[in-house]
Design an enzyme around this catalytic site. Structure first.
Site, mmCIF file in Angstrom:
data_model
loop_
_atom_site.group_PDB
_atom_site.id
_atom_site.type_symbol
_atom_site.label_atom_id
_atom_site.label_comp_id
_atom_site.label_asym_id
_atom_site.label_seq_id
_atom_site.Cartn_x
_atom_site.Cartn_y
_atom_site.Cartn_z
ATOM 1 N N ASN A 1 0.958 -1.642 0.020
ATOM 2 C CA ASN A 1 0.247 -0.208 -0.117
ATOM 3 C C ASN A 1 1.043 1.647 -0.143
ATOM 4 O O ASN A 1 2.093 1.655 0.460
ATOM 5 C CB ASN A 1 -0.668 0.285 1.009
ATOM 6 C CG ASN A 1 -2.168 1.005 1.180
ATOM 7 O OD1 ASN A 1 -2.119 1.386 0.227
ATOM 8 N ND2 ASN A 1 -3.244 0.378 1.345
ATOM 9 N N HIS B 1 23.743 2.330 12.130
ATOM 10 C CA HIS B 1 24.703 2.639 12.062
ATOM 11 C C HIS B 1 25.081 2.319 13.294
ATOM 12 O O HIS B 1 24.711 2.005 14.074
ATOM 13 C CB HIS B 1 24.710 4.608 12.207
ATOM 14 C CG HIS B 1 24.014 5.061 10.762
ATOM 15 N ND1 HIS B 1 24.359 5.176 10.258
ATOM 16 C CD2 HIS B 1 22.287 5.038 9.987
ATOM 17 C CE1 HIS B 1 23.826 6.125 8.782
ATOM 18 N NE2 HIS B 1 22.854 5.067 9.280
ATOM 19 N N THR C 1 12.096 -6.669 16.472
ATOM 20 C CA THR C 1 13.242 -5.919 16.449
ATOM 21 C C THR C 1 14.253 -7.092 16.669
ATOM 22 O O THR C 1 15.556 -7.448 16.879
ATOM 23 C CB THR C 1 14.223 -5.548 17.776
ATOM 24 O OG1 THR C 1 13.464 -5.890 19.181
ATOM 25 C CG2 THR C 1 13.536 -3.537 17.661
ATOM 26 N N LYS C 2 12.947 -8.564 16.424
ATOM 27 C CA LYS C 2 14.012 -9.609 16.656
ATOM 28 C C LYS C 2 12.737 -10.653 16.168
ATOM 29 O O LYS C 2 11.995 -10.530 15.692
ATOM 30 C CB LYS C 2 13.988 -10.330 17.933
ATOM 31 C CG LYS C 2 14.190 -9.510 19.329
ATOM 32 C CD LYS C 2 14.059 -10.517 20.806
ATOM 33 C CE LYS C 2 15.095 -9.364 21.455
ATOM 34 N NZ LYS C 2 15.053 -10.399 22.793
#
Length: 263
Positions: free
Chosen positions: A134, A164, A214-215
Site C-alpha cells: 500500500n 549505524h 527488533t527480533k
C-alpha cells in the site's frame, strides 16, 4: 546575518561533537551533492573477494562507505525510478508495472506497489508472486530484502536494513552497516509497522499496526507493540476450512447488521 550566524554556530557545534577540527561526514555529504549524479542501476556482486570490497561489505554485514561512486549512482537510479513511479497515472497500471520491474531485483507475477514508494537501490529487493504494498512504504535495501509470495503491507510500512554505529564518533565517520531482512509467504503488516535490520519473519505471521520488530518472528504468530512481542497465534487452515470460517463470520455479522437496522 541571522542565517550566517546559525551556519557558523552549527559548524562549530559539529566540530565539538566530532572531537575533530573538521566535520568529515559533513564534508563528504557536501561533496556528494556538489555535482550532477549520473543514475546507474546498481548491480549486486555475485561473488565475495578476499578481502571483500566496500560494496561486498555492504551486502554481507561489514562496515562500508555509502559514498562510493557506484553506490551514489545506484541510489540516484532508484530514487529517480521511485519519483517516476509516483508520477504515473493511477489508471495506467501497465506503465507502473514496467517501472516496478525495472526497479526491483526480483518482481514476481502480480506484484502491486501503490505509490509513493521509496527504496535505496531496488536491486536488493526481491518480491514473490502477488505481493502487495500500500501507499508510503519505505524499503531501505542496502542489504537484501526478500519477501515471500502473497504477503501484504499496509500504508507506511518500513523495512530498514541499514544501520549505524551507536558510538557517535564512529557514526560521524560515515561508515554504515546493513543486515538482510527476510519475510515469509502470506504475512500481513499493519500500518506504520517497522522491521529493523537483520530480522527474519516466518510464513503466515501478522505484524500489528505501529509495531517495531527488533527480533525474529516465528511462523503463524501475531506480534504487536514496541518492541514487538508475540500476543497471539494464527490458525493454520486449509482453503476449505478458511472459507467455512469466513462464511460463518459473514452470516453472524449480517444477522447483527439486520438486527441493528430493524431497531
Amino acid at each position: 546575518f541571522c542565517s550566517g550566524y546559525i551556519e557558523v554556530f552549527l559548524q562549530d557545534y559539529w566540530k565539538k561533537m566530532s572531537g575533530t577540527s573538521d566535520n568529515l561526514l559533513a564534508d563528504t555529504m557536501v561533496a556528494a551533492q556538489a555535482e550532477v549524479i549520473e543514475p546507474k542501476k546498481f548491480v549486486p556482486p555475485t561473488t565475495v573477494s578476499s578481502p571483500p570490497t566496500n560494496i561486498e561489505g555492504m551486502l554481507y554485514g561489514l562496515p562500508y562507505d555509502p559514498f562510493e561512486k557506484e553506490l551514489i549512482q545506484g541510489r540516484a537510479f532508484a530514487h529517480d525510478m521511485c519519483f517516476r513511479l509516483g508520477q504515473i497515472s493511477p489508471v495506467d497500471p501497465v506503465s507502473r508495472t514496467k517501472i516496478v520491474e525495472q526497479l526491483l531485483g526480483t518482481c514476481g507475477r502480480g506484484v502491486y506497489i501503490q505509490p509513493p514508494f521509496f527504496c535505496d537501490y531496488g536491486a536488493n529487493i526481491h518480491l514473490g508472486d502477488g505481493v502487495y504494498l500500500n501507499t508510503n512504504c519505505i524499503f531501505l535495501d542496502d542489504a537484501p530484502i526478500i519477501v515471500g509470495s502473497q504477503t501484504m503491507f499496509a500504508p507506511g510500512v518500513q523495512l530498514l536494513t541499514a544501520t549505524h554505529p551507536v558510538e557517535p564518533i564512529a557514526r560521524l565517520s560515515g561508515k554504515e552497516y546493513a543486515r538482510p531482512i527476510t519475510i515469509g509467504s502470506r504475512c500481513w503488516f499493519g500500518g506504520g509497522s517497522i522491521v529493523c535490520p537483520g530480522v527474519t519473519i516466518g510464513d503466515g505471521a501478522v505484524v500489528g499496526a505501529g509495531a517495531v520488530v527488533t527480533k525474529d518472528v516465528p511462523p503463524y504468530t501475531v506480534v504487536a507493540g514496541s518492541p514487538a512481542r508475540i500476543i497471539n497465534s494464527v490458525p493454520r487452515l486449509t482453503p476449505e476450512e478458511s472459507q467455512a470460517e469466513m462464511d460463518k463470520k459473514a452470516a453472524i455479522d449480517t444477522a447483527a447488521l439486520m438486527e441493528k437496522i430493524a431497531k
